[in-house]
Motif scaffolding. Structure first.
Motif, short mmCIF file in Angstrom:
data_model
loop_
_atom_site.label_atom_id
_atom_site.label_comp_id
_atom_site.label_asym_id
_atom_site.label_seq_id
_atom_site.Cartn_x
_atom_site.Cartn_y
_atom_site.Cartn_z
N SER A 238 24.74 21.59 -7.37
CA SER A 238 24.05 22.52 -8.25
C SER A 238 24.82 22.59 -9.57
O SER A 238 25.92 22.05 -9.68
N ILE A 239 24.20 23.25 -10.54
CA ILE A 239 24.87 23.43 -11.82
C ILE A 239 24.92 24.93 -12.09
O ILE A 239 23.92 25.63 -11.97
N ASP A 240 26.12 25.41 -12.40
CA ASP A 240 26.31 26.83 -12.64
C ASP A 240 27.15 26.97 -13.89
O ASP A 240 28.24 26.39 -13.98
N ALA A 241 26.66 27.72 -14.85
CA ALA A 241 27.37 27.93 -16.11
C ALA A 241 27.80 26.60 -16.73
O ALA A 241 28.91 26.46 -17.24
N GLY A 242 26.92 25.62 -16.61
CA GLY A 242 27.20 24.33 -17.23
C GLY A 242 28.17 23.45 -16.46
O GLY A 242 28.49 22.35 -16.89
N GLN A 243 28.65 23.94 -15.32
CA GLN A 243 29.59 23.15 -14.52
C GLN A 243 28.92 22.69 -13.23
O GLN A 243 28.07 23.38 -12.67
N VAL A 244 29.34 21.52 -12.77
CA VAL A 244 28.79 20.96 -11.54
C VAL A 244 29.50 21.58 -10.34
O VAL A 244 30.73 21.68 -10.32
N SER B 83 23.85 10.83 -23.96
CA SER B 83 24.70 10.30 -22.89
C SER B 83 25.35 11.41 -22.10
O SER B 83 25.59 11.27 -20.91
N SER B 84 25.63 12.56 -22.75
CA SER B 84 26.35 13.61 -22.03
C SER B 84 25.51 14.22 -20.92
O SER B 84 26.03 14.89 -20.06
N LEU C 125 28.40 4.29 -19.84
CA LEU C 125 27.31 5.28 -19.84
C LEU C 125 27.80 6.71 -20.07
O LEU C 125 27.01 7.58 -20.41
N GLU C 126 29.07 6.97 -19.83
CA GLU C 126 29.65 8.31 -19.98
C GLU C 126 28.76 9.39 -19.39
O GLU C 126 28.35 10.33 -20.07
N PRO C 127 28.44 9.28 -18.11
CA PRO C 127 27.50 10.25 -17.52
C PRO C 127 28.12 11.64 -17.35
O PRO C 127 29.34 11.78 -17.30
N PHE C 128 27.23 12.61 -17.25
CA PHE C 128 27.64 13.99 -16.94
C PHE C 128 28.04 14.08 -15.46
O PHE C 128 29.02 14.71 -15.10
N VAL C 129 27.22 13.44 -14.60
CA VAL C 129 27.51 13.39 -13.16
C VAL C 129 27.33 11.95 -12.70
O VAL C 129 26.42 11.27 -13.17
N THR C 130 28.19 11.50 -11.80
CA THR C 130 28.05 10.17 -11.18
C THR C 130 27.89 10.34 -9.67
O THR C 130 28.76 10.94 -9.03
#
Lengths: 329, 259
Positions: free
Chosen positions: A127-133, A2-3, A91-96
């Protein structure tokens, strides 16, 4: 798993998927491939089984969830806030990703407040950088761009403008479809829609048109929009309008290009009597080719024009229409 | 202005924004900076007009509220000069460094203190155009909101609100309290400050609300804003007769395979 879910709230209108939803699939797929995640499209509404099946055929979609509720049609921000909040919580998404449409903007802000999430609106790229959106957007009327990094916890919620990504295509496939239950509190149902009059069908195509002819304050009065319509007719283009003309009551808001109106990215954008205020440029500077006709040589629109004519539009446009017509004969 | 007990209590939210026509760009770094001019946000001026139009037609007490640095007082003075009854400044010096949600919660706290029936705000701000604060105030207070509002009617304390949505014109009915985000300034509701109003405004006391550490850390980190490259390097036809200019444009459209 889910993450690393990348969630899209799919948008539909009158039983049809809206193009912006397909663009969001492209954006979501890119993110999902970066984090080894899955793309989930959530479809909310009433009587939406067919829409769900249509989303399941879109390339790049891993899963479709359907949130059916009678209170979701017609659209009002209260019930949609309840439904979308419920989907995000489950859903606990990483990005919505939410379409930056008039309806999307209306509920996204409330969902963010209800779930205590940071929200970045009108994103042009992700984009994703160092695990961050990281969300890229334009501010100050589109003159300035900035990258905004989500440093907190919780889903990174963004609204994405139309035209930012290419459309995902559909194929002979079907991603799994499942249902989720959403409950909508009575407190979200206090406003009632008592009347809705659809605008003319022609105006709806603005965000999907390949060619647009728009008019601005330089037209002088509402009646002179006939000239815009005539040129649009000859070029087989949709008709747009600047915010100034909408504010003055010459055109309906549904025709408005720019901030608080539509963001468009046609192959050809013809600006007639539009000076190019930042609020207008933000909505159309993604066009492939911009043609500007304006009397003022210092008008900002000429800075982004691929072809500009400094002159009186009341002379130039009739000449243009006449020559285009005779070329077609 | 005297207020009858049945009158609506309206808060109108105003943001002081930089004049976005005055953005300057460092040619070496492309970093963008703002000019010093500060103005009342375009849509908020429409909201002030709509609030005063409601007051004229149905009776209301109108309070202008802004959250921002001390110099934001100027937009409140302008609102007072235009005819609002009172004004409140929420002291938020770094208002652009806090999340919209934080701003919304700070304003919501102030709104709740005064038992307003109605909050009017502009559809979005000229500078950041997020349009979030209005709906997020409504959410924080558990009120309804309506966006893209073009007209407000009040009948027996029921609000009849017209809005201009993407493909339709809608009429929505709701009971106060509610947040309404104003899209357009109808000619009959546009208001401008009068000289007399400006003199009267300067005599009014504008209370300043201290939110202390209310802002808190942001969950969003912004990069240094840079100017968008905007050099189309296009063809400009200047001073040609209309027929000739039109001919050149058609030739170019053909060349680009656009016709």
């Amino acid at each position: 798993m889910s993450s690393s879910t990348i969630l899209i709230i799919g948008e539909h209108h009158n039983g049809r998927i809206r193009t912006v939803s397909l663009e969001l699939v492209t954006a979501a797929r890119e993110l999902a491939d970066t984090v080894d995640g899955e793309v989930v499209v959530a479809v909310a509404g009433s009587d939406i089984a067919a829409i769900g099946s249509e989303f399941a055929r879109v390339e790049g979609v891993d899963r479709v969830v359907i949130a059916e509720h009678a209170s979701l049609n017609p659209f009002l921000p209260g019930p949609w806030t309840g439904a979308v909040s419920g989907i995000v919580q489950q859903l606990e998404p990483f990005v919505t990703l939410i379409p930056s449409s008039i309806t999307g903007r209306d509920y996204a802000a409330r969902v963010a407040a209800r779930l205590d999430l940071a929200l970045v609106p009108d994103v042009l790229a992700l984009s994703i950088d160092a695990g961050q959106v990281v969300a890229h957007r334009a501010v100050l009327g589109g003159r300035v761009q900035t990258a905004i990094r989500f440093v907190g916890s919780g889903t990174a919620m963004v609204t994405v403008g139309p035209g930012a990504y290419s459309r995902a295509s559909s194929g002979e496939r079907s991603a799994p479809i499942e249902s989720v239950d959403v409950s909508i509190d009575d407190s979200d149902k206090r406003a009632a829609l008592v009347d809705r009059k659809e605008h003319k069908a022609a105006a709806k195509g603005l965000t999907e048109a390949d060619r647009i002819v728009s008019g601005g304050r330089g037209l002088g009065k509402a009646e002179n929009f006939a000239l815009v319509e005539e040129l649009a007719g000859v070029l087989d283009a949709a008709v747009g309008a600047s915010g100034a003309t909408v504010g003055a009551g010459w055109r309906a808001h549904s025709d408005q290009v720019g901030s608080t109106g539509h963001t468009v990215s046609p192959k050809l954008y013809v600006a007639l009597g539009i000076s190019g205020a930042p609020q207008h440029l933000v909505g159309m500077s993604g066009s492939d080719h911009v043609v500007a006709i304006n009397r003022d040589p210092d008008a900002p629109i000429f800075k982004i024009a691929s072809f500009g004519i400094v002159g009186d539009l009341f002379d130039v446009v009739p000449a243009l229409i006449a020559q285009l017509k005779s070329a077609a004969d | 202005m005297s207020t009858a007990p049945s009158d609506l209590k309206i808060a109108v939210l105003i943001k002081q924004v930089p004049d976005i026509n005055e953005v300057t760009v460092d040619p070496a770094t492309r970093y963008a900076s703002l000019g010093s001019a500060r103005v009342m946000n375009t849509y908020d001026a429409y909201a002030v007009g709509e609030a005063l139009a409601i007051r004229d037609r149905f009776g209301a007490h109108v309070t202008a509220i802004t959250a921002g640095p001390p110099e934001s007082r100027n937009v409140l003075l302008r609102a007072l000069a235009t005819g609002v009854d009172e004004a409140i400044l929420i002291d938020l010096p770094h208002h652009n460094d806090v999340e919209s949600l934080t701003t919304a919660r700070i304003i919501a706290t102030e709104v709740a203190k005064h038992e307003f029936d109605l909050v009017l705000a502009g559809q979005s701000s000229d500078d950041y155009e997020s349009g979030q604060v209005g709906p997020q105030i409504a959410e924080t207070l558990n009120w309804s909101h309506v966006s893209l509002v073009t007209h407000v009617d009040v009948r027996d304390r029921l609000l009849i609100v017209n809005r201009d949505a993407e493909a339709s014109k809608e009429t929505i009915e709701l009971s106060p309290p509610a947040v309404l985000m104003v899209l357009s300034g109808r000619e009959e509701s546009q208001r401008f400050p009068s000289l007399k109003g400006m003199i009267a405004a300067k005599k009014k006391t504008i209370p300043v609300v201290d939110v202390g550490e209310g802002a808190g850390p942001s969950r969003l980190e912004w990069s240094v804003p840079t100017a968008v490259e905007r050099e189309a390097d296009g063809i400009i036809v200047h001073g040609a007769p209309a027929e000739e200019a039109a001919g050149q444009l058609i030739a170019w459209l053909k060349e680009q395979k656009l016709i």
